[in-house]
Write a protein that holds these residues in place. Structure first.
Motif, PDB file in Angstrom:
ATOM      1  N   CYS A 108       0.957  -1.235   0.062  1.00 27.51           N
ATOM      2  CA  CYS A 108      -0.483   0.054   0.311  1.00 27.51           C
ATOM      3  C   CYS A 108       1.156   1.574   0.446  1.00 27.51           C
ATOM      4  O   CYS A 108       0.418   2.332   0.049  1.00 27.51           O
ATOM      5  N   ALA A 132      -8.226   3.763  -9.553  1.00 30.83           N
ATOM      6  CA  ALA A 132      -8.471   2.663  -9.734  1.00 30.83           C
ATOM      7  C   ALA A 132      -7.353   1.755  -9.221  1.00 30.83           C
ATOM      8  O   ALA A 132      -7.774   0.546  -8.046  1.00 30.83           O
ATOM      9  N   GLY A 133      -5.948   0.960  -9.277  1.00 29.86           N
ATOM     10  CA  GLY A 133      -5.256   0.815  -8.902  1.00 29.86           C
ATOM     11  C   GLY A 133      -5.408   0.882  -7.451  1.00 29.86           C
ATOM     12  O   GLY A 133      -5.145   0.241  -6.813  1.00 29.86           O
ATOM     13  N   LEU A 136      -7.425  -0.880  -5.536  1.00 26.77           N
ATOM     14  CA  LEU A 136      -7.386  -1.879  -5.549  1.00 26.77           C
ATOM     15  C   LEU A 136      -6.426  -2.670  -4.215  1.00 26.77           C
ATOM     16  O   LEU A 136      -6.649  -3.588  -3.401  1.00 26.77           O
ATOM     17  N   VAL A 139      -7.570  -2.015  -0.646  1.00 32.96           N
ATOM     18  CA  VAL A 139      -8.586  -3.143  -0.253  1.00 32.96           C
ATOM     19  C   VAL A 139      -7.847  -4.152  -0.139  1.00 32.96           C
ATOM     20  O   VAL A 139      -8.066  -5.384   0.731  1.00 32.96           O
ATOM     21  N   GLY A 140      -7.265  -4.855  -1.293  1.00 28.45           N
ATOM     22  CA  GLY A 140      -6.273  -5.611  -0.621  1.00 28.45           C
ATOM     23  C   GLY A 140      -5.675  -6.122   0.603  1.00 28.45           C
ATOM     24  O   GLY A 140      -5.603  -6.792   1.110  1.00 28.45           O
TER      25      GLY A 140
END
Length: 150
Positions: A108, A132-133, A136, A139-140
């Motif tokens: 992150c 968007a990346g 993601l 969130v991951g």
């Protein structure tokens, strides 16, 4: 193909870091301390970088730039402190958990890169695919963090 060379280099670096983290997990779980691992790796990297500087002929030009520009000097010190601290914290985290969990959570850092680039330099080149990346990645990382704590 040249347009993609940055991406190829980045993926190769990721491959190297992935292998290094996997090996580091084994090393740190053998009983070697994070500080010892950092020192040993630091000795190896320092000698490698000095050899590259001498071979490339960029040592003296780099020293001149640092002597002439104190902002560059203090930025180098800050970068060194951040990288040393970050590596120590990652190594310590791997010794407490394992390399895959730490690597997934650590990924992150691009979010913090964007944040600090904007805060320090008011420079941020964002597009929908970068946002968007980033979402993601966040969130991951959150999934790994919260799923692991259960």
């Amino acid at each position: 193909m040249l347009a993609w060379s940055w991406a190829i280099l980045t993926l190769c670096a990721a491959l190297c870091w992935g292998l290094a983290y996997a090996l580091l997990g084994k090393i740190l779980h053998s009983g070697i301390s994070s500080a010892f691992a950092l020192a040993a790796i630091g000795i190896c990297t320092l000698s490698t970088y000095v050899a590259v500087l001498v071979k490339s002929g960029t040592f003296y030009s780099g020293v001149q730039i640092v002597q002439q520009n104190k902002v560059v000097f203090f930025c180098l010190l800050a970068v060194a402190a951040c990288l040393i601290s970050g590596q120590f914290l990652v190594y310590r985290a791997i010794s407490l958990k394992d390399a895959p969990h730490v690597a997934i959570l650590e990924i992150c850092y691009p979010i913090f890169t964007c944040l600090f680039t904007w805060l320090l330099f008011r420079n941020l080149e964002l597009s929908w695919h970068i946002v968007a990346g980033g979402i993601l990645i966040f969130v991951g990382s959150a999934l790994v963090l919260f799923r692991t704590s259960q």
